[in-house]
Design an enzyme around this catalytic site. Structure first.
Site, short mmCIF file in Angstrom:
data_model
loop_
_atom_site.label_atom_id
_atom_site.label_comp_id
_atom_site.label_asym_id
_atom_site.label_seq_id
_atom_site.Cartn_x
_atom_site.Cartn_y
_atom_site.Cartn_z
N HIS A 21 -16.53 -17.37 30.61
CA HIS A 21 -15.85 -18.43 29.87
C HIS A 21 -16.52 -18.53 28.50
O HIS A 21 -17.75 -18.50 28.41
CB HIS A 21 -15.95 -19.77 30.60
N CYS B 204 -12.06 -21.79 35.62
CA CYS B 204 -12.52 -20.59 34.94
C CYS B 204 -14.04 -20.38 34.96
O CYS B 204 -14.52 -19.41 35.51
CB CYS B 204 -12.02 -20.59 33.50
#
Length: 521
Positions: free
Chosen positions: A143, A89
């Site tokens: 993130h 991510c």
């Protein structure tokens, strides 16, 4: 009596041209600038209806039901072979939101914040903010938490939105769950909250955007289909158990170096999976019944996100914004669903690095353009900037920590032209593991990977002479990457050529393109 017609004098012609030019410029300057709707889905592999064909992730699948994304794809530049720079991510999102590769951002994990370890780079939403746009974010775009300094505050003009119900629905007790209508009425799912907020913001932003007073950059980050696979229970009915099949290759690639393997700890952390006692070691497969349940739940979660994308598209139409809004949709990386015995991401394999990307540009992609050219996620930033007519980004020099705006990608707008030539015959990805950095180059036919030792701070460089493994997969005869042929005699010449290409790297673009065409790889 004859009539003599005199042509305008040169002075008068120049004056007329100047007046017409002024009128045109006023019309252009008065027309509203293009808005941007930037949609990100978490852990979505390109197993969408629009991707059916040779670049589909797996030959074994049900008919994925993604009507809204398929509709968007039919009006977009659809990139069927787009590759992320690192398949997890934060590194991936940091990379495509700054248009810089992990060795420049220095983000390889879920904790490091690029502004602290890489440089004070201008992000994609921040670029639009600096150009007078209302920049609005919600859900998972960067993130969260420390990896982005709290969703990267410099990127937004309005307060960032997080759904209040996410903590309730994010649990390690179960790897998937079909939520009932009663449960959702009491506590709506986080992505339902996000799309509701997105609709609210579109309605708030629409008047100024339509008048040209204030265009918007609206970033909507959906959490699913990320684990745990939680979705409304009605989506299970789309995928009867009889239509769900096991992957055809539930085993690690033959001759794969152990360094390339991910023990899928992210999945094993869930209580229902932990009870199975799986070690995550190479070729320790998940039981068939559990594999089938997980695949069915994943498909259901993808169709759920597709429905929410449909809500956004419908609201754009309703507000009269569809023809003045650029829409991009991406997944932040791919996902293993038991192919090669692997789960989740965290690898350099095709299933992890290959992700969906589509860009809708009103007036340019209305009838849909499908491209099978190799592209990279660092290409997204300069493409959207140019599509909005906000300039062309310069290519980053080798040391760019002090440069706020530049790109390590290439604009994809030339792919819209019917007479384009091949733009980028390669894609680079990487993955860190146990003191090494797996560097991979994907060409039209091959995926070649080396695992050298890696020097991190302060140099961030591989030691090519110290390798923990080498991989080569020939997609012409092995599209599922079932056999590593790096040590096969008949591939020795190919390996030496791909080694040169990998070590040459993306930066020497002219040389690497020349070598790829020369070697026909």
């Amino acid at each position: 009596m004859s009539t003599i017609t005199r042509s305008p004098s040169p002075f008068f012609r120049c004056l007329l041209f100047f007046l017409l030019l002024m009128v045109c410029c006023r019309r252009i300057s008065a027309s509203p600038r293009k808005n941007v709707l930037f949609i990100v889905s978490d852990d979505m592999r390109p197993q969408l209806g629009a991707y059916s064909g040779p670049n589909f992730p797996s030959p074994i699948h049900p008919q994925m039901i993604t009507r809204n994304l398929d509709r968007l794809a039919s009006e977009s530049l659809l990139l069927t072979r787009a590759y992320v720079q690192q398949a997890t991510c934060s590194p991936s999102r940091t990379s495509f939101l700054t248009s810089r590769r992990p060795d420049t951002t220095h983000v390889y994990d879920l904790k490091s914040y690029f502004r602290k370890v890489g440089g004070n780079f201008t992000t994609l939403p921040q670029y639009f903010k600096k150009h007078g746009y209302e920049s609005v974010g919600m859900g998972k775009v960067f993130h969260p938490r420390e990896a982005s300094g709290g969703d990267d505050p410099p990127s937004w003009t309005l307060p960032y939105y997080h759904p209040s119900n996410k903590p309730y629905w994010t649990t390690t007790k179960r790897s998937w769950y079909a939520a009932t209508p009663h449960e959702r009425k009491k506590r709506p799912l986080p992505d339902e909250q996000i799309v509701k907020h997105a609709v609210k913001m579109l309605r708030k932003l629409a008047p100024k955007a339509k008048s040209g007073q204030k265009p918007f950059f609206l970033a909507v980050g959906f959490y699913k289909p990320h684990l745990p696979f939680v979705f409304p229970e009605e989506f299970l009915a789309m995928y009867p158990p009889s239509e769900i099949h096991l992957p055809p290759n539930p085993y690690a690639p033959e001759n794969m170096p152990s360094i390339a393997w991910c023990d899928y700890g992210e999945l094993r952390d869930y209580d229902d999976i932990a009870r199975l006692g799986l070690s995550g070691d190479i070729n320790t497969t998940v039981p068939s019944n559990v594999t089938l349940d997980l695949r069915r739940a994943y498909y259901s979660a993808v169709s759920y996100i597709d429905s929410l994308v449909g809500t956004l598209l419908a609201e754009l139409d309703h507000l009269g914004l569809a023809q003045s809004t650029i829409i991009s949709f991406v997944g932040d990386h791919g996902w293993h669903l038991g192919e090669n015995g692997e789960w989740t991401k965290h690898t350099n394999f095709e299933q992890a690095t290959h992700a969906p990307m589509m860009i809708r540009i009103p007036g340019l992609t209305d009838h849909g353009i499908v491209s099978d050219q190799l592209v990279e996620f660092v290409d997204l930033y300069p493409t959207i900037v140019e599509a909005a007519m906000l300039g062309t980004l310069p290519v980053c020099p080798e040391e760019s920590s002090h440069i706020e705006v530049c790109t390590e990608g290439t604009s994809l707008l030339p792919l819209i032209s019917s007479n384009y030539t091949e733009r980028k015959p390669y894609a680079f990805s990487q993955w860190p593991r146990n003191g090494t950095m797996g560097y991979t180059i994907r060409t039209s036919r091959y995926r070649y990977t080396e695992w050298p030792k890696f020097r991190s701070y302060p140099v961030y460089k591989p030691i090519w002479s110290a390798l923990a493994g080498v991989e080569l997969y020939d997609h012409q005869i092995d599209p599922e990457e079932n056999r590593n042929v790096a040590n096969a005699t008949q591939y020795a010449t190919i390996c030496s050529k791909l080694k040169l290409l990998l070590h040459t790297g993306w930066r020497d673009q002219q040389n690497i393109q020349r070598l790829i065409f020369k070697y026909n790889v």
